[in-house]
Design an enzyme around this catalytic site. Structure first.
Site, PDB file in Angstrom:
ATOM      1  N   SER A 152       1.233  -5.348   1.296  1.00 27.99           N
ATOM      2  CA  SER A 152       2.312  -6.313   0.820  1.00 27.99           C
ATOM      3  C   SER A 152       2.450  -5.904  -0.724  1.00 27.99           C
ATOM      4  O   SER A 152       1.789  -5.071  -1.296  1.00 27.99           O
ATOM      5  CB  SER A 152       1.563  -7.825   0.853  1.00 27.99           C
ATOM      6  OG  SER A 152       2.258  -8.717  -0.036  1.00 27.99           O
ATOM      7  N   TYR A 165      -5.479 -13.820  -1.123  1.00 24.94           N
ATOM      8  CA  TYR A 165      -4.532 -13.106  -0.566  1.00 24.94           C
ATOM      9  C   TYR A 165      -4.304 -11.668  -1.353  1.00 24.94           C
ATOM     10  O   TYR A 165      -4.289 -10.656  -0.804  1.00 24.94           O
ATOM     11  CB  TYR A 165      -3.209 -13.646  -0.360  1.00 24.94           C
ATOM     12  CG  TYR A 165      -2.234 -12.970   0.584  1.00 24.94           C
ATOM     13  CD1 TYR A 165      -2.407 -12.927   1.770  1.00 24.94           C
ATOM     14  CD2 TYR A 165      -1.115 -12.492  -0.149  1.00 24.94           C
ATOM     15  CE1 TYR A 165      -1.343 -12.181   2.527  1.00 24.94           C
ATOM     16  CE2 TYR A 165      -0.260 -11.835   0.409  1.00 24.94           C
ATOM     17  CZ  TYR A 165      -0.269 -11.855   1.901  1.00 24.94           C
ATOM     18  OH  TYR A 165       0.834 -10.991   2.480  1.00 24.94           O
TER      19      TYR A 165
END
Length: 313
Positions: A152, A165
């Site tokens: 990501s 995350y």
């Protein structure tokens, strides 16, 4: 790439998800994972869908045009993944492509996030990816296959209120880079996919997250666009076909790579300015698990973990 001599090549070395090839995708019940298995199945690939939501997995598999196999599996359980890998091998033969896509996210201040939930994000996203590689590398070595790690742009610059995350996505990038050097002599290629704003249920509550909302607002218009899982799956499928070391979704992210050293400072500046506008009470509120898939995983995990809080819907 020279063969190590330890295994036979089953077919020409290519990641292209053409007819008959075996593609394994974790987190295949929804979102990008679901869109990807639909895309490669439409090209004739035989798919192995791994995930936590058995009913949803089977519903997706039933609608695919090419043969598929569903296995309900927790990627944090190495023994379960090993069994899933053996089941896939017995059903279809060795995997040609494995996509480590399973992931969850939790928002909220680190000090207010339940320790088990914080650790669960790391376990699913980072440890789960390593477990997936460990389970399927013997098959990929046989086929001289391709392992794609879903990362990501969270790896580019860490946002406050998303510590687990961001740490996990930076971790999977580093893991995949290290793994690449180890397995290339065996003819296995490792790719890293960098996903930006993608319209899955994980970002359905984006406007409730102060830092992410601010970061997106300060991006240029083209960078604020939310891309559909189907569009992202198109980019991933093209990357698989090229056995790409890096897959950018959207493609313009490749031009951002040279600017990565400045991103942490930019993100920190925007975050500090945004966080000053919120009260202590607002920042103490726990956003909790993001997305239906994450809530399903956390609910299943919490049911076997005494004292773990229930996910918020």
């Amino acid at each position: 790439m020279p063969d190590s001599g330890s295994t036979a090549t089953r077919q020409p070395r290519t990641g292209a998800p053409r007819k008959g090839r075996v593609v394994v995708v974790t987190g295949a019940a929804r979102g990008v994972g679901e869109a990807l298995v639909r895309k490669v199945s439409a090209k004739g690939a035989r798919t192995v869908l791994l995930g936590r939501e058995a009913e949803t997995l089977h519903r997706v598999a039933a609608s695919l045009p090419a043969p598929s196999l569903c296995v309900e599996t927790d990627v944090t359980d190495q023994a379960a993944l090993d069994r899933a890998a053996r089941q896939a091998l017995d059903h279809f033969g060795p995997a040609d492509v494995v996509v480590a896509n399973a992931g969850i996210a939790a928002g909220g201040a680190f000090s207010r996030t339940d320790a088990d939930l914080w650790r669960r994000v790391i376990d699913v996203n980072l440890v789960g990816s390593a477990n997936t590689a460990r389970a399927f590398l013997p098959q990929l070595t046989r086929t001289r296959g391709y392992f794609l790690q879903i990362a990501s742009t969270a790896a580019f610059g860490s946002a406050p209120m998303m510590s687990a995350y961001c740490a996990s996505k930076a971790g999977v990038e580093s893991f995949a880079q290290a793994l690449r050097g180890e397995v290339e002599p065996d003819g296995v290629d490792v790719g890293i996919a960098y996903l930006h704003w993608t319209g899955t249920d994980m970002i359905a509550g984006l406007d409730e997250h102060p830092v992410l909302r601010a970061l997106r607002r300060h991006q240029p218009a083209f960078a604020r666009r939310v891309h559909s899982p189907a569009q992202v799956a198109d980019w991933l499928t093209a990357g698989i076909g090229r056995r790409a070391h890096r897959v950018y979704a959207p493609p313009w992210l490749r031009w951002v790579q040279p600017l990565r050293p400045v991103f942490p400072a930019v993100v920190a500046h925007v975050a500090r300015r945004e966080l000053r506008t919120f009260s202590v009470g607002d920042l103490s509120a726990d956003t909790g698990v993001l997305g239906a898939g994450g809530r399903a995983d956390w609910r299943s995990f919490a049911s076997g973990s005494p004292g773990a809080p229930e996910p918020r819907d």
